[in-house]
Motif scaffolding. Structure first.
Motif, PDB file in Angstrom:
ATOM      1  N   GLY A  92       0.807  -1.206   0.000  1.00 27.63           N
ATOM      2  CA  GLY A  92       0.000   0.000   0.000  1.00 27.63           C
ATOM      3  C   GLY A  92       0.838   1.254   0.000  1.00 27.63           C
ATOM      4  O   GLY A  92       2.041   1.224   0.251  1.00 27.63           O
ATOM      5  N   MET A 102      -3.732   5.765   4.832  1.00 31.03           N
ATOM      6  CA  MET A 102      -3.653   4.933   3.641  1.00 31.03           C
ATOM      7  C   MET A 102      -4.271   5.679   2.480  1.00 31.03           C
ATOM      8  O   MET A 102      -5.354   6.241   2.604  1.00 31.03           O
ATOM      9  CB  MET A 102      -4.374   3.611   3.867  1.00 31.03           C
ATOM     10  CG  MET A 102      -4.257   2.603   2.748  1.00 31.03           C
ATOM     11  SD  MET A 102      -5.443   2.813   1.387  1.00 31.03           S
ATOM     12  CE  MET A 102      -6.972   2.306   2.166  1.00 31.03           C
ATOM     13  N   ALA A 148      -4.204   0.613  -1.608  1.00 30.69           N
ATOM     14  CA  ALA A 148      -3.669  -0.689  -1.214  1.00 30.69           C
ATOM     15  C   ALA A 148      -4.040  -1.719  -2.263  1.00 30.69           C
ATOM     16  O   ALA A 148      -5.101  -1.614  -2.900  1.00 30.69           O
ATOM     17  CB  ALA A 148      -4.201  -1.105   0.152  1.00 30.69           C
ATOM     18  N   PHE A 190      -7.855  -0.894  -3.211  1.00 26.62           N
ATOM     19  CA  PHE A 190      -8.676  -0.094  -2.309  1.00 26.62           C
ATOM     20  C   PHE A 190      -8.083   1.305  -2.259  1.00 26.62           C
ATOM     21  O   PHE A 190      -6.871   1.468  -2.291  1.00 26.62           O
ATOM     22  CB  PHE A 190      -8.692  -0.723  -0.909  1.00 26.62           C
ATOM     23  CG  PHE A 190      -9.115  -2.157  -0.915  1.00 26.62           C
ATOM     24  CD1 PHE A 190      -8.171  -3.168  -1.055  1.00 26.62           C
ATOM     25  CD2 PHE A 190     -10.444  -2.511  -0.808  1.00 26.62           C
ATOM     26  CE1 PHE A 190      -8.547  -4.503  -1.081  1.00 26.62           C
ATOM     27  CE2 PHE A 190     -10.835  -3.842  -0.821  1.00 26.62           C
ATOM     28  CZ  PHE A 190      -9.883  -4.839  -0.964  1.00 26.62           C
ATOM     29  N   ASN A 201      -4.079  -6.133   6.294  1.00 23.27           N
ATOM     30  CA  ASN A 201      -4.677  -5.950   4.966  1.00 23.27           C
ATOM     31  C   ASN A 201      -4.184  -4.696   4.254  1.00 23.27           C
ATOM     32  O   ASN A 201      -4.720  -4.329   3.211  1.00 23.27           O
ATOM     33  CB  ASN A 201      -6.204  -5.932   5.067  1.00 23.27           C
ATOM     34  CG  ASN A 201      -6.727  -4.797   5.921  1.00 23.27           C
ATOM     35  OD1 ASN A 201      -5.998  -3.874   6.274  1.00 23.27           O
ATOM     36  ND2 ASN A 201      -8.008  -4.864   6.263  1.00 23.27           N
ATOM     37  N   ARG A 229      -4.638  -1.676   4.852  1.00 28.22           N
ATOM     38  CA  ARG A 229      -5.594  -0.588   4.739  1.00 28.22           C
ATOM     39  C   ARG A 229      -5.538   0.368   5.924  1.00 28.22           C
ATOM     40  O   ARG A 229      -6.334   1.306   6.018  1.00 28.22           O
ATOM     41  CB  ARG A 229      -6.996  -1.154   4.529  1.00 28.22           C
ATOM     42  CG  ARG A 229      -7.093  -1.910   3.212  1.00 28.22           C
ATOM     43  CD  ARG A 229      -8.360  -2.686   3.058  1.00 28.22           C
ATOM     44  NE  ARG A 229      -9.519  -1.838   2.825  1.00 28.22           N
ATOM     45  CZ  ARG A 229     -10.728  -2.297   2.542  1.00 28.22           C
ATOM     46  NH1 ARG A 229     -10.929  -3.605   2.455  1.00 28.22           N
ATOM     47  NH2 ARG A 229     -11.736  -1.469   2.356  1.00 28.22           N
ATOM     48  N   SER A 230      -4.575   0.126   6.796  1.00 36.57           N
ATOM     49  CA  SER A 230      -4.304   1.054   7.882  1.00 36.57           C
ATOM     50  C   SER A 230      -2.839   0.899   8.252  1.00 36.57           C
ATOM     51  O   SER A 230      -2.212  -0.126   7.949  1.00 36.57           O
ATOM     52  CB  SER A 230      -5.181   0.750   9.097  1.00 36.57           C
ATOM     53  OG  SER A 230      -4.803  -0.481   9.679  1.00 36.57           O
TER      54      SER A 230
END
Length: 126
Positions: A35, A47, A50, A59, A106, A108-109
């Motif tokens: 990401g 983020m 990603a 994402f 994942n 995403r953070s």
């Protein structure tokens, strides 16, 4: 262990474009996701985009949708971020990050990754 090296940052005018690249080396076979994050002074690292390596599912943060596009080249194990229609608010340090399969994140953070690059500065002038 995986190493991530970013390149492609720099300066642009508002409305312009930049392309960032992140080369992954080392244990890339164990790479679940990658990401792009950014952080400006006084703000939390957020983020922007990603990608899940196996499926290429992507994402985006709301502020990136329609302007930024992330892509991954498996042959080069390199993640890219094409940034178009830049605005001064995009000025920040941009970091590449990745999560191993075993880590369970994942991408995403910031808490969901366990590998970070050193960052590359993006500055957008109004």
């Amino acid at each position: 262990h995986m190493q991530l090296v970013e390149s492609g940052g720099g300066s642009a005018e508002a409305g312009g474009a930049l392309r960032l690249a992140c080369a992954a080396t080392g244990d890339t076979y164990n790479n679940f996701c990658m990401g792009w994050f950014r952080q400006s002074p006084g703000k939390e690292r957020e983020m922007m985009a990603a990608i899940v390596i196996k499926t290429r599912a992507s994402f985006y943060a709301d502020s990136a949708k329609g302007r930024f596009t992330a892509s991954y080249d498996g042959d080069k194990t390199t993640l890219y971020l094409q940034m178009n229609t830049l605005v001064p608010e995009d000025t920040a340090m941009y970091y590449c990050a990745a999560a191993d399969w075993g880590y369970g994140g994942n991408c995403r953070s910031a808490a969901s990754v366990n590998n970070w690059g050193q960052g590359t500065q993006v500055t957008v002038a109004s």
